[in-house]
Enzyme design. Structure first.
Site, PDB file in Angstrom:
ATOM      1  N   ARG A   1     -10.170 -11.536   2.634  1.00 42.06           N
ATOM      2  CA  ARG A   1     -11.057 -12.599   2.137  1.00 42.06           C
ATOM      3  C   ARG A   1     -10.393 -13.972   2.233  1.00 42.06           C
ATOM      4  NH1 ARG A   1     -11.487  -9.627  -3.483  1.00 42.06           N
ATOM      5  NH2 ARG A   1     -11.173  -7.942  -1.971  1.00 42.06           N
TER       6      ARG A   1
ATOM      7  N   LYS B   1       0.839  -1.194   0.000  1.00 36.72           N
ATOM      8  CA  LYS B   1       0.000   0.000   0.000  1.00 36.72           C
ATOM      9  C   LYS B   1       0.880   1.252   0.000  1.00 36.72           C
ATOM     10  CE  LYS B   1      -3.674  -1.920   2.984  1.00 36.72           C
ATOM     11  NZ  LYS B   1      -4.843  -1.751   2.094  1.00 36.72           N
TER      12      LYS B   1
END
Length: 504
Positions: free
Chosen positions: A354, A280
């Site tokens: 996820r 990120k």
């Protein structure tokens, strides 16, 4: 001090003649050694029949007319009064339509007016008192390492008759939210997956401090790295393999006597998210200590169930890992095997939530036999673009479940907006080398939140399931209303409301 201490006092004739109540037991709140003879602030609803609690310089109706007060929720008129030789202040507060939402807002407004003071005495309004108490206590929440620049009111003295149960309920819910906020706000230099597991076990086994939880109704266990490996929890292991702090699967249980229905709650517990090798940017990484806000909500909910006598059996699963980068981190193009055997091609290591949640969902389906599964996660930045910061998203495979949770969101003040599970988007998750890809593979749909929900659905075994994406509402940028800057604890009130209303 996460939230202010409180006590419930009987109705008193006036501010001037408040009796010395030293030693008053009050409710089962944090220990209180004495009750002040007078409070620096005294708050009273606009309602005329409650105004005689204090001696005002003018009739209430004339004061309100002078200030053009309309009685809206959170509206406050401040009036100076004599308290012996000192000057006290009376806050006349509006309650709007008297709904739970209005009282929650009113309670927060009153508590914030007491900031920096030792105590505020508040005459409780009529109506859903628990919501008022909840709002007042949540508005006093603080989290700071070191000396605080501004402090909330230290103590709230609620005044009312026959409100013991409602006040206690409001305190339990506010304390649960505060605990979730504390977990999410804790710096990740402290908050490893193992630390989170220890706090979860301690919290659930201790209850919420009201003494109603007991060993026959609550339980906790933690799978460490060795147990995850032997159990083949491939998603958790893959996400955690780049960190020196190994992953954990936290399992918390609540079994009330006579319960026949079983709900499983699954929370994302990424204790810090660098994005892994799909790194990120700095701005996107600043708030990633709160990427376990969904897991924090599940832990807090599990700790409050016994105190609220929730009738349904609940199991909480928190998939905890740190998504870091190193020579051992997973790579884009790796193929992992999730719990249960499904293979996943990892196209983006920043879509890690996820992967850990898929393990927990598959485990719940295979081993726990739940009637309903609800997961909660700060899953996608895309949901903030779709819904902003005021609404959480719900994706659900069952219309009745979606309606129940949406209704609980309205009642609790944590609103949800139902998003679609679009079947046409399922092919976007197909991989040429595995059963699934963890993000859209070569698709132009750009529906990141929807495809993330569709990915999770693949691991639910067709059971009634709902997914709450709280990436937008899990953090607040300001101190306002019941929220404080930082983690919001979103989902705790909603899930407790929903679980409390479910039949056994």
């Amino acid at each position: 001090m996460p939230i202010s201490s409180y006590v419930l006092l009987p109705r008193e004739p006036s501010l001037r003649e408040a009796p010395d109540l030293e030693g008053e037991a009050g409710t089962e709140a944090p220990a209180v050694t004495s009750v002040a003879v007078t409070a620096e602030l005294f708050a009273v609803p606009f309602a005329a029949d409650l105004a005689p609690e204090v001696e005002l310089p003018l009739p209430t109706a004339e004061l309100l007319a002078h200030y053009e007060a309309k009685g809206e929720a959170g509206e406050i008129v401040e009036v100076p009064v004599a308290v012996g030789e000192a000057v006290g202040r009376v806050l006349l507060y509006g309650i709007g339509d008297g709904s739970a939402a209005a009282l929650r807002k009113a309670g927060a407004a009153v508590a914030r007016r007491g900031s920096g003071r030792d105590a505020i005495r508040v005459v409780l309004p009529e109506g859903p008192v628990a919501a008022f108490v909840e709002g007042a206590l949540l508005a006093t929440y603080t989290f700071r390492i070191g000396e605080a620049k501004a402090t909330p009111v230290a103590r709230i003295e609620f005044v009312g008759e026959g409100a013991e149960a409602e006040v206690a309920r409001g305190e339990v819910i506010a304390s649960a939210v505060a605990f979730a906020r504390d977990l999410a706000n804790t710096p990740s230099s402290i908050k490893t997956p193992d630390w989170l597991a220890e706090r979860a076990v301690e919290h659930v086994l201790a209850g919420t401090g009201t003494g109603t939880a007991n060993g026959s109704r609550v339980g906790a266990s933690v799978r460490d790295e060795a147990a995850l490996r032997s159990g083949r929890f491939g998603g958790l292991l893959a996400v955690g393999q780049g960190s020196v702090s190994p992953p954990r699967l936290i399992e918390l249980s609540y079994r009330p006597e006579g319960a026949t229905r079983h709900v499983v709650l699954v929370g994302k517990g990424i204790t810090f998210d660098t994005g892994g090798l799909s790194l990120k940017p700095t701005e996107g990484m600043k708030f990633m200590k709160t990427d376990m806000a969904g897991g924090a909500a599940v832990i807090a909910v599990m700790g409050a169930l016994a105190s609220l006598d929730v009738p349904v059996r609940v199991t909480g699963l928190i998939a905890a890992a740190e998504n870091s980068f190193s020579g051992t981190a997973q790579r884009p193009s790796d193929v992992i095997t999730q719990y249960g055997g499904r293979t996943v091609e990892v196209l983006n290591t920043d879509a890690e939530g996820r992967l850990v949640m898929a393990d927990a969902l598959a485990y719940a389906d295979a081993e726990l036999d739940p009637d309903v599964v609800v997961d909660i996660a700060t899953l996608t930045g895309a949901i903030s673009v779709a819904l902003g910061k005021g609404l959480g998203a719900i994706f659900a495979s069952d219309d009745g479940l979606a309606a129940e949770l949406t209704g609980a969101g309205e009642s609790s003040g944590e609103r949800l907006w139902r998003m679609p599970l679009i079947e046409d988007y399922v092919p976007a998750l197909r991989s040429s080398v595995a059963d699934l890809a963890n993000i859209e593979a070569g698709s132009t749909y750009g529906a990141g939140s929807i495809t993330a929900a569709l990915f999770l659905r693949e691991f639910t075994g067709g059971r009634p399931w709902a997914h709450l994406d709280i990436a937008g509402v899990g953090r607040s940028g300001a101190d306002e209303g019941v929220l404080s800057k930082g983690a919001t604890g979103y989902g705790v009130r909603l899930l407790l409301e929903w679980l409390s209303s479910r039949p056994a």
